[in-house]
Design an enzyme around this catalytic site. Structure first.
Site, mmCIF file in Angstrom:
data_model
loop_
_atom_site.group_PDB
_atom_site.id
_atom_site.type_symbol
_atom_site.label_atom_id
_atom_site.label_comp_id
_atom_site.label_asym_id
_atom_site.label_seq_id
_atom_site.Cartn_x
_atom_site.Cartn_y
_atom_site.Cartn_z
ATOM 1 N N SER A 1 -3.518 -8.292 -7.774
ATOM 2 C CA SER A 1 -2.790 -7.037 -7.534
ATOM 3 C C SER A 1 -2.735 -6.667 -6.060
ATOM 4 O O SER A 1 -3.774 -6.588 -5.390
ATOM 5 C CB SER A 1 -3.506 -5.923 -8.310
ATOM 6 O OG SER A 1 -3.221 -4.661 -7.748
ATOM 7 N N GLY A 2 -1.544 -6.378 -5.575
ATOM 8 C CA GLY A 2 -1.401 -5.930 -4.198
ATOM 9 C C GLY A 2 -2.127 -4.617 -3.956
ATOM 10 O O GLY A 2 -2.813 -4.442 -2.935
ATOM 11 N N LEU A 3 -1.991 -3.698 -4.910
ATOM 12 C CA LEU A 3 -2.665 -2.401 -4.771
ATOM 13 C C LEU A 3 -4.178 -2.584 -4.704
ATOM 14 O O LEU A 3 -4.853 -2.023 -3.830
ATOM 15 C CB LEU A 3 -2.299 -1.487 -5.952
ATOM 16 C CG LEU A 3 -3.129 -0.204 -6.068
ATOM 17 C CD1 LEU A 3 -2.939 0.690 -4.848
ATOM 18 C CD2 LEU A 3 -2.782 0.559 -7.353
ATOM 19 N N ASP B 1 -1.406 0.384 0.161
ATOM 20 C CA ASP B 1 -0.544 -0.626 -0.469
ATOM 21 C C ASP B 1 0.844 -0.563 0.157
ATOM 22 O O ASP B 1 1.840 -0.321 -0.511
ATOM 23 C CB ASP B 1 -0.500 -0.346 -1.991
ATOM 24 C CG ASP B 1 0.245 -1.429 -2.767
ATOM 25 O OD1 ASP B 1 0.461 -2.526 -2.212
ATOM 26 O OD2 ASP B 1 0.616 -1.165 -3.920
ATOM 27 N N ASP C 1 0.752 -10.954 -6.777
ATOM 28 C CA ASP C 1 1.696 -9.875 -6.490
ATOM 29 C C ASP C 1 2.151 -10.075 -5.043
ATOM 30 O O ASP C 1 1.437 -9.716 -4.105
ATOM 31 C CB ASP C 1 0.952 -8.539 -6.668
ATOM 32 C CG ASP C 1 1.788 -7.346 -6.272
ATOM 33 O OD1 ASP C 1 2.954 -7.519 -5.897
ATOM 34 O OD2 ASP C 1 1.240 -6.221 -6.362
ATOM 35 N N ASP D 1 4.535 -8.643 -3.436
ATOM 36 C CA ASP D 1 5.308 -7.513 -2.914
ATOM 37 C C ASP D 1 6.788 -7.906 -2.759
ATOM 38 O O ASP D 1 7.367 -8.432 -3.686
ATOM 39 C CB ASP D 1 4.700 -7.016 -1.590
ATOM 40 C CG ASP D 1 3.350 -6.310 -1.813
ATOM 41 O OD1 ASP D 1 3.064 -5.944 -2.968
ATOM 42 O OD2 ASP D 1 2.597 -6.142 -0.855
ATOM 43 N N GLU E 1 9.302 -8.305 -5.656
ATOM 44 C CA GLU E 1 9.977 -7.087 -6.132
ATOM 45 C C GLU E 1 11.128 -6.715 -5.212
ATOM 46 O O GLU E 1 11.080 -6.979 -4.005
ATOM 47 C CB GLU E 1 8.957 -5.939 -6.223
ATOM 48 C CG GLU E 1 8.354 -5.532 -4.909
ATOM 49 C CD GLU E 1 7.065 -4.702 -5.056
ATOM 50 O OE1 GLU E 1 6.269 -4.992 -5.959
ATOM 51 O OE2 GLU E 1 6.872 -3.786 -4.242
ATOM 52 N N LYS F 1 6.839 -2.122 1.885
ATOM 53 C CA LYS F 1 6.965 -1.348 0.649
ATOM 54 C C LYS F 1 5.900 -0.261 0.570
ATOM 55 O O LYS F 1 4.951 -0.241 1.380
ATOM 56 C CB LYS F 1 6.879 -2.272 -0.577
ATOM 57 C CG LYS F 1 5.722 -3.275 -0.643
ATOM 58 C CD LYS F 1 4.334 -2.710 -0.865
ATOM 59 C CE LYS F 1 4.155 -1.972 -2.160
ATOM 60 N NZ LYS F 1 3.710 -2.839 -3.265
ATOM 61 N N ASN G 1 3.565 1.758 -2.720
ATOM 62 C CA ASN G 1 3.262 1.591 -4.133
ATOM 63 C C ASN G 1 4.281 2.377 -4.970
ATOM 64 O O ASN G 1 4.697 3.473 -4.593
ATOM 65 C CB ASN G 1 1.830 2.055 -4.421
ATOM 66 C CG ASN G 1 1.438 1.748 -5.849
ATOM 67 O OD1 ASN G 1 1.624 2.556 -6.752
ATOM 68 N ND2 ASN G 1 0.913 0.560 -6.062
ATOM 69 N N SER G 2 4.605 1.809 -6.121
ATOM 70 C CA SER G 2 5.634 2.412 -6.996
ATOM 71 C C SER G 2 5.259 3.808 -7.463
ATOM 72 O O SER G 2 6.124 4.605 -7.816
ATOM 73 C CB SER G 2 5.847 1.528 -8.218
ATOM 74 O OG SER G 2 6.164 0.230 -7.832
ATOM 75 N N ARG H 1 10.788 -9.014 -10.018
ATOM 76 C CA ARG H 1 10.457 -7.648 -10.470
ATOM 77 C C ARG H 1 11.531 -6.688 -9.992
ATOM 78 O O ARG H 1 11.819 -6.633 -8.791
ATOM 79 C CB ARG H 1 9.091 -7.281 -9.893
ATOM 80 C CG ARG H 1 8.772 -5.789 -9.902
ATOM 81 C CD ARG H 1 7.323 -5.601 -9.520
ATOM 82 N NE ARG H 1 6.985 -4.254 -9.142
ATOM 83 C CZ ARG H 1 5.754 -3.857 -8.824
ATOM 84 N NH1 ARG H 1 4.743 -4.733 -8.855
ATOM 85 N NH2 ARG H 1 5.507 -2.616 -8.471
ATOM 86 N N HIS I 1 9.487 -2.577 -14.309
ATOM 87 C CA HIS I 1 8.435 -1.589 -14.067
ATOM 88 C C HIS I 1 8.952 -0.193 -14.396
ATOM 89 O O HIS I 1 10.128 0.123 -14.158
ATOM 90 C CB HIS I 1 7.994 -1.648 -12.601
ATOM 91 C CG HIS I 1 6.604 -1.128 -12.384
ATOM 92 N ND1 HIS I 1 5.754 -0.786 -13.406
ATOM 93 C CD2 HIS I 1 5.899 -0.909 -11.243
ATOM 94 C CE1 HIS I 1 4.607 -0.366 -12.912
ATOM 95 N NE2 HIS I 1 4.658 -0.432 -11.598
HETATM 96 C C1 SPV Z 1 0.004 -3.840 -8.171
HETATM 97 O O1 SPV Z 1 -0.927 -3.977 -8.963
HETATM 98 O O2 SPV Z 1 -0.129 -3.894 -6.942
HETATM 99 C C2 SPV Z 1 1.360 -3.620 -8.665
HETATM 100 C C3 SPV Z 1 1.557 -2.852 -9.878
HETATM 101 O O3 SPV Z 1 2.298 -3.994 -8.006
HETATM 102 S S1 SPV Z 1 1.862 -1.222 -9.383
HETATM 103 O O4 SPV Z 1 0.691 -0.735 -8.687
HETATM 104 O O5 SPV Z 1 2.094 -0.489 -10.610
HETATM 105 O O6 SPV Z 1 3.030 -1.184 -8.537
HETATM 106 MG MG MG Z 2 1.859 -4.296 -6.072
#
Ligand code: SPV
Ligand code: MG
Length: 303
Positions: free
Chosen positions: A49-51, A61, A88, A90, A117, A123, A125-126, A162, A193
């Site tokens: 996971s990027g986050l 993130d 991930d 990004d 994505e 980027k 975080n979403s 994504r 997502h």
């Molecule tokens: C991550 O885990 O970094 C993701 C999922 O990309 S989210 O945090 O929901 O974007």
């Molecule tokens: Mg991510």
């Protein structure tokens, strides 16, 4: 086992997880230790996971960690485990050319696939600025997918496209249009997502999408939806995206606060993993055996 054969095995495993009819699960990890714990728990694959990687490194993130720093973390995770890792990636950290180089480097380090994505670099975080983030031009992003697929050397390496169309508030039609463009560009799966607290827009997406390509979801905000619903909708893979990082954070906070307040360790010793467990996870036994085999033994006669 050579690096190449290890990579092929893991890529084939990840491809199988995405393509089989039974629902599959990827569990988040963010370093070598958490990757080992994911494997030990029985999961068949890891979401790098990027986050979580960013949080564990103490940064946001928002591409504050460079892509080579992320790669380093992913390599530790790969070395620590045998199950496949989906990174991930990004936005791919740049344009199509950055994506090509990323794919090469991931293959070299035993990572089984990458998810990119359709947002812009850098980027966010979403769940932070999801609704206001501009999306990448769909044709330009499709070019990134094509470049990723054209540059992989292992035919089983997986590229997941994504789309953030729902997160960005652009609606179902735009999400479907983008997913279809990315399918045509050669993506192996689509990650759709959603930031809603129910799975309604995911279900609407699935009703239209059918089985054109495997679909991956991240039910962080719609965690109340029973997992059986995902299976019924025909979803391929569920990512539990950040729960080891968040559980570690809470555990570390509690332990730090307790030791700070009490100035002794008596009340925490039984609440933390034993050192023996840490050494076992690190494979100390194997090192002791190797020392027996390859270090001159102290009491052995001198040659
Ligand atoms: C991550 O885990 O970094 C993701 C999922 O990309 S989210 O945090 O929901 O974007
Ligand atoms: Mg991510």
């Amino acid at each position: 086992m050579t690096a190449t054969s290890r990579t092929s095995t893991r890529t084939a495993m990840l491809r199988h997880l995405l393509q089989r009819s039974e629902l599959s699960f990827l569990m988040e990890a963010h370093n070598g230790l958490s990757a080992k714990l994911v494997e030990q728990a029985g999961f068949e694959g890891i979401w790098a996971s990027g986050l979580s990687i960013a949080a564990a490194l103490g940064v946001r993130d928002s591409n504050e960690a460079s892509w080579t720093q992320v790669l380093e973390v992913a390599e530790f995770m790969s070395d620590a485990t045998r199950i496949p890792i989906l990174l991930d990636g990004d936005t791919g950290y740049g344009n199509f050319n950055s994506v090509r180089r990323l794919v090469h480097k991931l293959e070299q380090r035993g990572i089984a696939g990458v998810c990119i994505e359709d947002k812009l670099f850098p980027k966010s975080n979403s769940f932070v600025r999801g609704g206001t983030q501009p999306l990448a031009d769909a044709a330009e992003f499709a070019g990134k997918i094509q470049a990723a697929k054209a540059s992989q050397r292992d035919p089983d390496f997986v590229v997941v496209a994504r789309t953030e169309a729902l997160i960005a508030g652009q609606g179902l039609a735009e999400a479907l249009r983008r997913a279809e463009a990315y399918r045509c560009a050669g993506a192996d799966a689509i990650l759709i997502h959603s930031a809603r607290s129910d799975a309604n827009e995911i279900q609407s997406f699935m009703a239209e999408w059918g089985d054109r390509l495997p679909v991956v979801i991240v039910p962080t905000t719609y965690y109340r939806t029973p997992t059986e619903v995902f299976a019924e909708e025909g979803i391929s893979t569920v990512i539990w995206a950040n729960h080891l990082m968040r559980s570690a954070l809470r555990a570390m906070q509690l332990t730090a606060a307790k030791i700070f307040a009490e100035q002794h360790l008596r009340n925490v010793e039984d609440t933390v993993a034993s050192l023996a467990e840490v050494f076992a996870l690190q494979g100390e036994d194997e090192l002791a055996e190797a020392e027996q085999r390859w270090l001159p033994q102290r009491n052995a006669p001198r040659p």
